[in-house]
Design a protein around this motif. Structure first.
Motif, PDB file in Angstrom:
ATOM      1  N   LYS A 118       0.845  -1.192   0.000  1.00 27.49           N
ATOM      2  CA  LYS A 118       0.000   0.000   0.000  1.00 27.49           C
ATOM      3  C   LYS A 118       0.875   1.236   0.000  1.00 27.49           C
ATOM      4  CE  LYS A 118      -4.075  -1.917   2.337  1.00 27.49           C
ATOM      5  NZ  LYS A 118      -5.005  -1.778   3.482  1.00 27.49           N
TER       6      LYS A 118
ATOM      7  N   THR B 256       0.656   5.934   0.109  1.00 29.08           N
ATOM      8  CA  THR B 256      -0.076   7.199   0.234  1.00 29.08           C
ATOM      9  C   THR B 256       0.773   8.312  -0.356  1.00 29.08           C
ATOM     10  OG1 THR B 256       0.833   7.605   2.437  1.00 29.08           O
ATOM     11  CG2 THR B 256      -1.265   6.429   2.332  1.00 29.08           C
TER      12      THR B 256
ATOM     13  N   GLY C  14      -4.497   3.513  -3.745  1.00 23.33           N
ATOM     14  CA  GLY C  14      -3.347   3.317  -2.880  1.00 23.33           C
ATOM     15  C   GLY C  14      -2.926   1.868  -2.723  1.00 23.33           C
TER      16      GLY C  14
END
Length: 397
Positions: A44, A46, A87
């Motif tokens: 993941k 961001t 994401g």
């Protein structure tokens, strides 16, 4: 089927650029997967809202000199799927094979032309239902140790059930254990061994054939003493029994002139040695094929110098006290008659000593006994003749 290892450690990668933070999160750093299975490599990320992500990509490094883009490598064609949305940067890899082993790294590219990646990445290992055998020697003999290992790594945190077979029949082992340990091999353990994993039974497992030779009785038996050299009273002494036997022999310790054993086991220790332990010791080894005893070794204690000094002083003091006591006893046992005789003897010696002293005088200074008969005045020149006559008289008695 999807299988993956989720390790307990979680890696957080913070990428700092012009005061703004980019995070690429890998919840694992190492994965072990079974050959021909499907694996999901989780990931993941961001990024700041005003920053645009222009591209996402996975790199595969088989060696430091060889790194490829997964999406452009023909070996991954039709087997990979990038789940890059909201994401999510996870990678799905199907039909895993040995060439897929290596380091996988995710790369994030932004509209500003910068690329972000995690240098540590995720290391992928590939295992198979292969049997690895570890033994004490190439030729397995009864009593040896054998360890079977299924696969090169464990493919998940919730360990799958490993299935072991001997000559095609199920072999008992700990549930889910990828190792089969035979501590002391017997003749009944010879045969062909193979393994597989639950859920992957279709994999072609390798197998190994184990031949076990019969054992033999104890031989080349001997005893060593530790520490070597002279033994001083109070020392700690250990005897070690050295022998070659298959299966391993049971060891018993004996002291000569004693019927029962004084110890058992490979070693026999005496924590504080003294003269009471002195003697000759030997060990006896026995297994189902026979027994053998070692030659005897002698253990004798050497008193320390301080002990010798103490003993010598003690003996000397005892002798002196004995002499004193004997003299006192002898003195107390003297009878009155013996004491009177002893005194008389002393007086006689005193008179003789006076006479001897008198006789040693110069003849010219004393009167001769014959002078008394002839002429006393002529022989003795004295001022007091009467006293002199008295003196001669006393001596004549």
């Amino acid at each position: 089927m999807v299988s993956a290892v989720l390790l307990q450690s979680v890696i957080w990668i913070s990428l700092i650029a012009t005061g703004e933070q980019y995070d690429i999160t890998h919840i694992i750093s190492r994965m072990c997967v079974v050959r021909q299975s499907t694996v999901l490599i989780p990931c993941k990320y961001t990024h700041p809202q005003h920053e645009q992500v222009s591209a996402v990509e996975w790199l595969h490094e088989k060696s430091p000199e060889k790194e490829v883009r997964v999406s452009q490598d023909p070996s991954f064609e039709g087997r990979v799927e990038l789940q890059a949305d909201a994401g999510n940067c996870s990678l799905l890899l199907r039909d895993v094979n040995e060439s897929d082993a290596g380091l996988f790294r995710f790369v994030l590219s932004t509209g500003s032309g910068r690329n972000w990646t995690n240098a540590q990445g995720i290391r992928l290992e590939v295992t198979d239902a292969e049997v690895e055998v570890k033994t004490q020697s190439d030729n397995v003999t009864e009593g040896d140790w054998i360890l079977f290992i299924c696969g090169s790594c464990i493919p998940s945190m919730t360990v799958p059930t490993y299935i072991w077979r001997k000559d095609g029949h199920l072999h008992s082992q700990l549930h889910g254990d990828n190792m089969l340990d035979l501590e002391s091999v017997g003749l009944e353990d010879r045969g062909r061994y193979s393994c597989t994993m639950s859920g992957h039974e279709r994999l072609n497992s390798t197998s190994v054939n184990i031949t076990v030779r019969p054992g033999y009785s104890p031989q080349s038996i001997s005893v060593s003493i530790s520490p070597s050299g002279e033994i001083v009273s109070g020392d700690s002494v250990t005897l070690n029994c050295i022998t070659d036997a298959k299966p391993p022999a049971e060891i018993s310790w004996f002291k000569e002139d004693e019927t029962s054993a004084v110890g058992s086991g490979q070693s026999f220790s005496i924590s504080s040695f003294s003269s009471s332990f002195s003697g000759r010791f030997y060990c006896e080894a026995q297994n189902k094929y026979g027994s053998q005893r070692s030659a005897s070794v002698s253990l004798t204690v050497k008193e320390s110098s301080w002990s010798l000094i103490t003993v010598t002083v003690g003996i000397t003091a005892a002798v002196v006290m004995t002499v004193i006591v004997m003299l006192l006893i002898r003195r107390n046992r003297v009878t009155p008659s013996e004491e009177q005789k002893h005194r008389g003897s002393q007086q006689h010696q005193t008179v003789e000593s006076h006479e001897d002293a008198y006789m040693t005088l110069d003849p010219k200074s004393r009167c001769s006994e014959y002078d008394i008969l002839d002429n006393m005045k002529r022989s003795c020149d004295t001022d007091e003749p009467e006293d002199q006559d008295s003196t001669y008289y006393n001596m004549g008695e």
